[in-house]
Every structure is written in structure tokens, then in C-alpha cells.
Write an enzyme that holds these catalytic residues in place. Structure first.
Site, short mmCIF file in Angstrom:
data_model
loop_
_atom_site.label_atom_id
_atom_site.label_comp_id
_atom_site.label_asym_id
_atom_site.label_seq_id
_atom_site.Cartn_x
_atom_site.Cartn_y
_atom_site.Cartn_z
N ASN A 124 -0.51 -22.52 11.20
CA ASN A 124 -1.38 -21.82 12.16
C ASN A 124 -2.81 -21.87 11.65
OD1 ASN A 124 -2.10 -20.02 14.32
ND2 ASN A 124 -2.15 -18.35 12.83
N HIS A 126 -6.23 -19.53 11.68
CA HIS A 126 -6.64 -18.15 11.93
C HIS A 126 -8.14 -18.02 11.66
CE1 HIS A 126 -6.18 -13.84 12.28
NE2 HIS A 126 -6.94 -13.72 11.20
N SER A 153 -8.93 -20.08 8.25
CA SER A 153 -7.88 -20.46 7.31
C SER A 153 -6.74 -21.16 8.05
CB SER A 153 -7.27 -19.22 6.64
OG SER A 153 -8.26 -18.36 6.15
N ASP A 162 0.07 -13.53 10.04
CA ASP A 162 -1.13 -14.03 9.34
C ASP A 162 -1.05 -13.84 7.83
OD1 ASP A 162 -2.17 -14.61 11.88
OD2 ASP A 162 -3.15 -12.67 12.03
C1 GRF Z 1 -9.08 -20.23 17.50
O1 GRF Z 1 -10.14 -19.42 17.19
C2 GRF Z 1 -8.01 -20.11 16.46
O2 GRF Z 1 -8.51 -19.80 15.19
C3 GRF Z 1 -7.18 -18.98 16.96
O3 GRF Z 1 -7.19 -19.11 18.36
C4 GRF Z 1 -8.37 -19.79 18.77
C5 GRF Z 1 -7.96 -20.94 19.64
O4 GRF Z 1 -9.02 -21.54 20.27
N1 GRF Z 1 -5.86 -19.00 16.38
P1 GRF Z 1 -8.83 -22.91 21.07
O5 GRF Z 1 -7.84 -22.64 22.18
O6 GRF Z 1 -8.34 -23.94 20.12
O7 GRF Z 1 -10.19 -23.20 21.61
#
Ligand code: GRF
Length: 246
Positions: A124, A126, A153, A162
Site C-alpha cells: 500500500n 500511505h 510511505s 497502516d
Molecule cells: C494517495 O494519496 C495515496 O497515498 C492514498 O490514496 C491516494 C490515492 O490517490 N493511499 P490516487 O487515486 O492515486 O490519485
């Protein structure tokens, strides 16, 4: 006539491409960064087997379709209960035989019904410097708590939200991201919200570089998570708790 020599020579066996299944919920800018890296040859021997969204009609699905990547919607509003949803999702993902399950803005808390079948294969991204600011509103939290640095991260997904071991991290000084004065703000809270928006844009740029880089390590089989001691190794070297800096 076939001579005996040519009969014995075997064509070199090509390793199958690593299959990535990408889960999204929204606009999919990280998905786009992964697609772009793949098309530019920067993701090694990989393919995106499918993009799955829990919401119909989101921008990420359009991005995938534009690049002829198979898409699937498993709408969470049509499946009663978190457990049943995760089981449905797990079955669909298993059918795709993924080497890696990539969460790219998949805005649902996953239960063990999804995580356990793929443990060690799910990563993932984050938007914070984990272990700081788990959960939502990370940019605002960083501003409100007066952090000097913020970032993103990539981590392995475990049952605790997370909290899985970090693979890679990118950071920036917050002051550098706050390029506009929050002039229109009429309260401290509003000012923080405007600053958080600026910070989000700056961190998003970092995300788009960090995620493909970490995925490349996985595809190249350079990354290993030892679940017994909960340590992550890149090229055999143990990574610090903050992962590899990118
Ligand atoms: C990103 O900020 C990511 O860190 C979080 O969700 C958001 C997704 O944005 N997990 P996108 O759909 O890739 O523009």
C-alpha cells in the site's frame, strides 16, 4: 528433414511476467504513475493483470481502459457486510493469479478475509511518514502538529491498519511545499486546511516516483519481508524502520 542437433536445442524459456493486480477507489494518479513506468520499461518484467475498483465510474477505471488494461468493479454497496465483501474481492483477485496486489488509493479498511490469503503479497502507499499519522487526513495532521517534514510511505499490508513494515519512504520539508500564502483563510483551521491542500499536491508528486520504484524492487525479486522477525531486506541488506529513502 530435421537434424538431430536442432532437435536437442531448446528455445530459452522466458520467465513469465509478474502479474500486478491494482486496487483503486478514485482518480488513480498513482495507478497512472505505475502504468507510465511500465510503458516506459521502468517496471521490469511485469504486467498489470487487472485494475479493480470498489466504486463504479471513477477516474482510475478510465485511465486503465485507455491503456487497454482489464478492469473490474466490485461495488461495495452491492455486497452486504465487510466480511462478505472481502471474501468476494479475495475470490476475484485469486482468479487473476497475482504475484503482487497493489493498493493504490483503495479507500477501504480490509479485514483478514482479504489480507490473510495474500499476506506478504499486498502493498500500500500511505500519505505520511509512517509510523506517523496513520489513517485519514494525514496532511492536515502534519500541519496541525507542526511537523517540519512530511511525505509518503510504501509498506506491506498487515492486519493492523497502516502498520506493516515500511519498504520505502520519500519526504520533503513542509516549508518547501507551502509556496502560496493561505491569504484567503479567515480562521486558523481554514489556514491549516489550505496549507494541507498544498502539502497534498507536493506529496502526491513524491508518491508518483516512490511507488513505481518500490514495485520495481518487488518485480525484480530484490525485496524480501521476513515475517518471523518482521524485517524487510533490499538486496539482502536489512532496511531501517523507515524503509529505503527514495
Ligand atoms: C494517495 O494519496 C495515496 O497515498 C492514498 O490514496 C491516494 C490515492 O490517490 N493511499 P490516487 O487515486 O492515486 O490519485
Amino acid at each position: 528433414m530435421t537434424d538431430s542437433f536442432s532437435m536437442q536445442v531448446k528455445a530459452p524459456t522466458k520467465k513469465p511476467l509478474k502479474r500486478l493486480v491494482i486496487l483503486i477507489s478514485g482518480s488513480g494518479t498513482n495507478l497512472q504513475a505505475i502504468i507510465d513506468a511500465l510503458e516506459a520499461g521502468k517496471l521490469g518484467e511485469a504486467e498489470i493483470a487487472a485494475v479493480i475498483s470498489n466504486r463504479p465510474g471513477v477516474g482510475g477505471l478510465e485511465r486503465a481502459a485507455r491503456h487497454h488494461i482489464p478492469t473490474l468493479v466490485i461495488d461495495h454497496t452491492t455486497v452486504e457486510g465487510r466480511e462478505a465483501y472481502d471474501q468476494t474481492l479475495a475470490a476475484a483477485v485469486a482468479d487473476l493469479k497475482p504475484d503482487w496486489v497493489i493498493l493504490a488509493g483503495f479507500m477501504r479498511i480490509l479485514t483478514r478475509h482479504f489480507i490473510e490469503p495474500f499476506l506478504g503479497k499486498i502493498i500500500n502507499i500511505h500519505p505520511s511518514l509512517l509510523p506517523k499519522h496513520k489513517g485519514l487526513h494525514t496532511h492536515l495532521k502534519a500541519i496541525q502538529e507542526g511537523d517540519r517534514h512530511h511525505g509518503c510511505s510504501v509498506h506491506f499490508v498487515t492486519l493492523d491498519l497502516d502498520s506493516g513494515p515500511v519498504i520505502g519512504q520519500s519526504s520533503l520539508p513542509i516549508a518547501e511545499a507551502l509556496t502560496h500564502d493561505a491569504q484567503t483563510a479567515t480562521s486558523e483551521q481554514q489556514k491549516h486546511e489550505q496549507q494541507a491542500q498544498q502539502l497534498q499536491l507536493a506529496v502526491q508528486k513524491l508518491e508518483h516516483k516512490l511507488y513505481p520504484e518500490c514495485i520495481l524492487w518487488l518485480v525484480q525479486e530484490r525485496l524480501r519481508w521476513d515475517q518471523d522477525n518482521n524485517q524487510v531486506y533490499l538486496d539482502g541488506a536489512q532496511l531501517p524502520i523507515s524503509g529505503h529513502p527514495v
